[in-house]
Scaffold this active site. Sequence first.
Site, short mmCIF file in Angstrom:
data_model
loop_
_atom_site.label_atom_id
_atom_site.label_comp_id
_atom_site.label_asym_id
_atom_site.label_seq_id
_atom_site.Cartn_x
_atom_site.Cartn_y
_atom_site.Cartn_z
N LYS A 72 150.47 18.74 24.50
CA LYS A 72 151.41 19.87 24.57
C LYS A 72 150.88 20.97 25.49
CE LYS A 72 150.86 23.00 21.77
NZ LYS A 72 150.14 24.31 21.69
N LYS B 63 143.89 30.70 28.07
CA LYS B 63 143.82 29.50 27.22
C LYS B 63 144.14 28.25 28.02
CE LYS B 63 143.38 26.96 23.56
NZ LYS B 63 144.14 27.09 22.31
#
Length: 291
Positions: free
Chosen positions: A238, A170
Site C-alpha cells: 500500500k 514516511k
Amino acid sequence: MRIGFIGLGDMGASMVRHLMRAGHDVAVWARREASAESVIADGAGWCGTPAELARRSELVITMVTGSADVEDLVLRGDGLLAGFEPGGIHVDMSTIAPATARMLAACYAERQIGWLDAPVSGGPKGALEASLAIMVGGDEHTFTRSFPVLEILGRSIVRIGENGAGQVAKACNQMIMVAAIEAAAEAMNLAKANGVDPAKVRQALMGGSAASRVLEVMGERMVTGHFERGVDCRLHHKDFRILLGEAHELGAPLPIASVVWQQLNALMGRGGARLDTAALVTVIEAMSRKT
C-alpha cells in the site's frame, strides 16, 4: 489531557496503554467494539462514534490503514470533523497520501481545528517500547501543543515541515527500508545458490559495513523462514502504491522503487499479503528455480 484514539491494531493498543500510564484520560472508538475490549479493561473509555470521541477530546490520534480510512473517519456524517470544537487537534499517525493529508488539514483549518500528519517507523516493537520515529507535518503551533503527547510514544520526533511533509518523509523511509529488505533477500539467495550457509553470511555481514537493522531483523527471518510475525507485506505494498503515485504526478524517477514494487506485487500474488515483508526472499527463490 483528554485524548481520543482510533486504530487498535498491533501498534495502537500499546500506544493507548503508554498514554494512560502517563496519566492521560484516554477514550477509544473502533468499528468493532470487541477489538477495544482489552484497552477498555485497562481503563480506557469508550465512545459510540468518531464524532462523540472528538467531542470529548482535546486531541485525537488515528492509526489506521490508508488514505480512504482516514478520510472516512474525518468526513463521514458522524465523523471527527462533526465532533471537534475549535482548538481541537487531530494527529494522524497512519501512512497516507500527502495530498490527502493536505486536503484534510484544509478542511480542519476552516473550523479552527489543528491537524498533524505524523506517520511512524518502528513497527509493533517500537510501539511496545515507545521508541517510534515520528515524522511530522503541520504548523509549528499545533506541533508544539502536541509534542508532550508525541514524546510519550516516540524516541525520535522531527517536524519535517508543513502539512503533508510528514507523509513525504514516511514515503522516503519506506523506499529505503523495503529496498534494503529486497537487497537482503537477494544476498541471502545468492549465498544459498552458491551452497554457502546464509546464516553464516548474515553473521559476517553484520560485522561489516553492510550491517543494518534490516539485515539484523529481516535477515534473521529469511534465514529461519519465519514470516508470520512482523509488518504485513500488504502494508508496504500500500505504501509503495502511494509513493509511486506521487512520483508519477511529480515526474520524479524512482527506478529502484519501481523494481521493488514489482517484487511486492509478486509476493502479494503468491498469497503473501499477511506475511512479513522479509518473505520477499521466497519470490527470489521461486525465480531462481525457474532459471
